[in-house]
Design a protein around this motif. Sequence first.
Motif, mmCIF file in Angstrom:
data_model
loop_
_atom_site.group_PDB
_atom_site.id
_atom_site.type_symbol
_atom_site.label_atom_id
_atom_site.label_comp_id
_atom_site.label_asym_id
_atom_site.label_seq_id
_atom_site.Cartn_x
_atom_site.Cartn_y
_atom_site.Cartn_z
ATOM 1 N N ASP A 202 30.613 89.034 65.372
ATOM 2 C CA ASP A 202 31.411 88.209 66.321
ATOM 3 C C ASP A 202 32.746 88.651 66.129
ATOM 4 O OD1 ASP A 202 29.493 85.676 66.188
ATOM 5 O OD2 ASP A 202 28.931 86.507 64.494
ATOM 6 N N TYR A 203 32.729 88.973 65.290
ATOM 7 C CA TYR A 203 34.622 89.414 65.947
ATOM 8 C C TYR A 203 34.971 90.490 65.160
ATOM 9 C CZ TYR A 203 35.368 84.544 66.115
ATOM 10 O OH TYR A 203 35.753 83.278 65.982
ATOM 11 N N ARG A 204 35.908 91.674 65.952
ATOM 12 C CA ARG A 204 36.058 92.561 65.109
ATOM 13 C C ARG A 204 37.750 92.696 64.616
ATOM 14 N NH1 ARG A 204 39.071 97.155 63.976
ATOM 15 N NH2 ARG A 204 38.981 99.017 65.690
ATOM 16 N N MET A 205 37.425 92.603 63.435
ATOM 17 C CA MET A 205 38.718 92.779 62.855
ATOM 18 C C MET A 205 39.505 94.024 62.279
ATOM 19 S SD MET A 205 39.259 88.811 63.089
ATOM 20 C CE MET A 205 40.531 88.715 62.354
ATOM 21 N N THR A 206 40.835 93.475 62.171
ATOM 22 C CA THR A 206 41.709 94.534 61.184
ATOM 23 C C THR A 206 41.685 94.745 60.011
ATOM 24 O OG1 THR A 206 43.748 94.358 62.451
ATOM 25 C CG2 THR A 206 42.451 95.408 63.770
ATOM 26 N N TYR A 207 41.866 94.993 58.789
ATOM 27 C CA TYR A 207 43.028 95.014 58.009
ATOM 28 C C TYR A 207 44.320 94.245 58.161
ATOM 29 C CZ TYR A 207 39.651 98.740 56.352
ATOM 30 O OH TYR A 207 38.332 99.166 56.076
ATOM 31 N N THR A 208 44.905 94.811 58.949
ATOM 32 C CA THR A 208 46.262 93.122 58.916
ATOM 33 C C THR A 208 46.208 92.343 59.544
ATOM 34 O OG1 THR A 208 47.387 95.765 59.856
ATOM 35 C CG2 THR A 208 48.693 93.654 59.877
ATOM 36 N N ALA A 209 45.251 91.737 60.614
ATOM 37 C CA ALA A 209 45.381 90.471 60.334
ATOM 38 C C ALA A 209 44.410 89.630 60.063
ATOM 39 C CB ALA A 209 44.626 91.053 62.133
ATOM 40 N N VAL A 210 43.487 90.263 59.114
ATOM 41 C CA VAL A 210 42.912 89.911 57.711
ATOM 42 C C VAL A 210 43.257 89.253 56.689
ATOM 43 C CG1 VAL A 210 40.937 90.226 55.997
ATOM 44 C CG2 VAL A 210 40.408 90.958 58.451
ATOM 45 N N ILE B 244 56.943 109.763 59.184
ATOM 46 C CA ILE B 244 55.928 109.609 58.379
ATOM 47 C C ILE B 244 55.928 108.205 56.850
ATOM 48 C CG2 ILE B 244 55.106 111.042 55.552
ATOM 49 C CD1 ILE B 244 55.816 113.150 56.815
ATOM 50 N N LEU B 245 54.539 108.050 56.957
ATOM 51 C CA LEU B 245 54.620 106.680 56.102
ATOM 52 C C LEU B 245 53.326 106.980 55.732
ATOM 53 C CD1 LEU B 245 54.399 104.298 59.726
ATOM 54 C CD2 LEU B 245 56.430 104.645 57.790
ATOM 55 N N PRO B 246 53.528 105.241 54.356
ATOM 56 C CA PRO B 246 52.569 105.469 53.224
ATOM 57 C C PRO B 246 51.192 104.585 54.309
ATOM 58 C CG PRO B 246 54.300 104.246 52.755
ATOM 59 C CD PRO B 246 54.469 105.337 54.199
ATOM 60 N N TYR B 247 50.455 105.188 53.660
ATOM 61 C CA TYR B 247 48.506 104.221 54.173
ATOM 62 C C TYR B 247 48.857 103.113 53.164
ATOM 63 C CZ TYR B 247 46.513 106.349 57.229
ATOM 64 O OH TYR B 247 45.389 107.481 58.021
ATOM 65 N N GLU B 248 48.682 101.617 53.877
ATOM 66 C CA GLU B 248 49.010 100.545 53.019
ATOM 67 C C GLU B 248 47.109 99.716 52.886
ATOM 68 O OE1 GLU B 248 50.247 96.909 54.103
ATOM 69 O OE2 GLU B 248 52.022 97.832 55.421
ATOM 70 N N ARG B 249 47.604 99.625 51.308
ATOM 71 C CA ARG B 249 46.361 99.577 51.057
ATOM 72 C C ARG B 249 46.455 97.614 50.738
ATOM 73 N NH1 ARG B 249 42.768 102.074 48.407
ATOM 74 N NH2 ARG B 249 41.976 100.897 47.894
ATOM 75 N N ASN B 250 45.835 97.053 50.537
ATOM 76 C CA ASN B 250 45.760 95.215 50.114
ATOM 77 C C ASN B 250 44.755 94.790 49.770
ATOM 78 O OD1 ASN B 250 44.639 95.203 52.746
ATOM 79 N ND2 ASN B 250 46.365 95.007 54.176
ATOM 80 N N ASP B 251 44.697 93.440 49.948
ATOM 81 C CA ASP B 251 43.794 92.653 49.515
ATOM 82 C C ASP B 251 42.420 93.361 50.946
ATOM 83 O OD1 ASP B 251 44.648 91.674 47.278
ATOM 84 O OD2 ASP B 251 44.742 90.056 48.181
#
Length: 717
Positions: free
Chosen positions: A369-377, A439-446
């Motif tokens: 139903d939805y293609r979500m991204t980590y940022t949006a979630v 160069i940015l750190p990859y963000e890890r989140n919930d």
Amino acid sequence: MTEKEVIQERKQKILGCMQSSEYVPMKRKEMRMVLGISEADRPMFEALIAELIAEGKIFETRRGKLALPETLQMGVGSFSAHAKGFGFVTPEDGGGDVFIPASETNGAMHKDKVLYKVTGGGGSGKRAEGTILRVLDRGMHRLVGLYEQVQGFGFVTPDDKKMAKDIFIAKENSMGAVTGHKVVVEMTDYGNERRSPEGKVIEILGHIHDPGVDILSVIRRYELAVEFPAEVYQEIEDVETEVSEEEIAGREDLRDVLTITIDGEDAKDLDDAVSLSVLPNGNYELGVHIADVSHYVREHTALDKEAYARGTSVYLVDRVIPMLPHKLSNGICSLNPHTDRLTLSCIMEIDRRGQVLAHQVVNSVIHSDYRMTYTAVQDLLDGKTPVLREQYAQILPMLEEMNTLRTILWERRKKRGSVHFDLPEAKIKLDEMGKPIEILPYERNDATNLIEEFMLICNETIAENYFWQEIPFVFRSHQEPDEEKMEKMEQFLRGFGYRVRKKDGEIHPREIQKILAEAEGKPEERIITRMVLRSMMQARYTADNQGHFGLAAKYYCHFTSPIRRYPDLQIHRFIKMTLAGEMSGKKEYGYRKKMPEVAQHCSKRERIAEDAQRDTEALKKVEFMLDKVGKTYEGIISGVTNWGIYVELANTVEGMVALSQMEDDFYLFDEQNMQVFGRRNGKSYRLGDLVQVTVTKVSQEAGTIDFAICEQTEKLR
């Protein structure tokens, strides 16, 4: 029986005789008598003995007696060289690595298959030391390097620093290369202690500073296949872009179940989707729906053979080299939104303590139903963007329940001792010419952790289910760390005031997790995490279940990414055969016999992919620092050796302070305390200390970044 099988049977007869408990080393003539080999068959016997010696399976002493290598403290293994000349042999039959001093390499080069002899050590958890007796097979037939022209000839400095010698190139073998060209060289002579190796240029990649040549050099060095063979494209020519009604027939229809995918913004190969509902009894029903790649990639086809050869998709800094052609990986196999897709679903009932009470695995069809991204979630979970919450109102309650389940699953995993590493990973942004601009750190989140927890519980559930069904399988195994590495880790942690508890001389992963939790948020967190990670064994694929130490899991496998990993694809086939009642008899026996080789091959391809990814990132980090000479940064000491101090900056760039360039004193290396110290002033620099460094030199040719320490800002011990 084929000629090859006859030869193999005869070799096995000789080895069987030598493996007997009554066998004592004997000469060839005596062995012919014991085996009853006639004079007429003598040439055949001599040829078999020569082959067995060449393979390193038997050894002939100076007195002409035949013996098994292991009875003489010998073995066969793969040699990993170090730029400083020494190296390690990884035994073919398992066991710890054997250290080979620079004086004992006997002409062996990186990746060579060698016959070695253990000469000392190996007791009380100490690493064994040995000497290389003979090179059985060369591991590197081609290499990539930087060409330099000299009057009348040239030489190539290999990109792989483990290849310590330059390669001599005769003028007629240069293909017209000039100084500064990156080239591919085919080895023609491996040289010896006194004579340089020789080769011929077979491809000129371009000048070292030309855009794209750096990444192309890595691709060639690891012999990564970029284009698919013509027969693969022919096979997929008629693959439909939409799922047909005939394909859906007989499948569990889950198209009405609210289902979403959650991936990174750039992801195009969406191989997992999730759904969640709360059952009347209060438990969760978690659906993990994985692309049914095996429906499209049939065994023994050209497509399957190519996917197996690749083993995995390779994620380089500027591109993805996929395991499957884009028509499949980004098309019919990808769980794109608002389209029907064939899947293999694992539907689990999970209670409020995170325990899987029941599950079923089904052939299914879904409609994401939805293609979500980590940022949006993450934004939705944080409640920061009202407009976004309104846009995704339909899935918001499910996302919030998913986040609750994520916490439950993580707490359960943490309680049993699963180790969670949270090291910063770099995301390198490139401009249109391939030049690094940030160069940015990859963000890890919930949001990222949510998908991770769901995939972990699914993989564990699948692995346990099919372990007890006793079918052929591919497990993801992670062994306990070896004793020597654990001793070093303990010693290092004690220096920071951390104590590791043991039970019956062994360390449970729970103890490691406690230390990582204790270090969280402290200045030394990153270095402790890195040291613990270095002490762990590498996870690999195995045909038998060996458990997963790091996850503290009895059963584990990779089921959730068949678009980009061959083991997952192989597991899907086994599951579908089992569901159809087709896994039995000759078929089962054949797969069981074949799986150890498949597991070993996939582990090897995974290592190659990881090394290639790491190398491309290192290249871009060096390029990023080219215009930073003279600038000062704060960093953490990430490594100490007898030749230098390695410092990692906040952006994950690592450089070295050479001890020979530290002019205020003569510095010595203290391995026991992981430090270097001044002989006169007593000043010390330890692993984990914070320091201010100035960039003094950056070399794209050598791939190095040189620092000078200008101030020590904080000692962590």
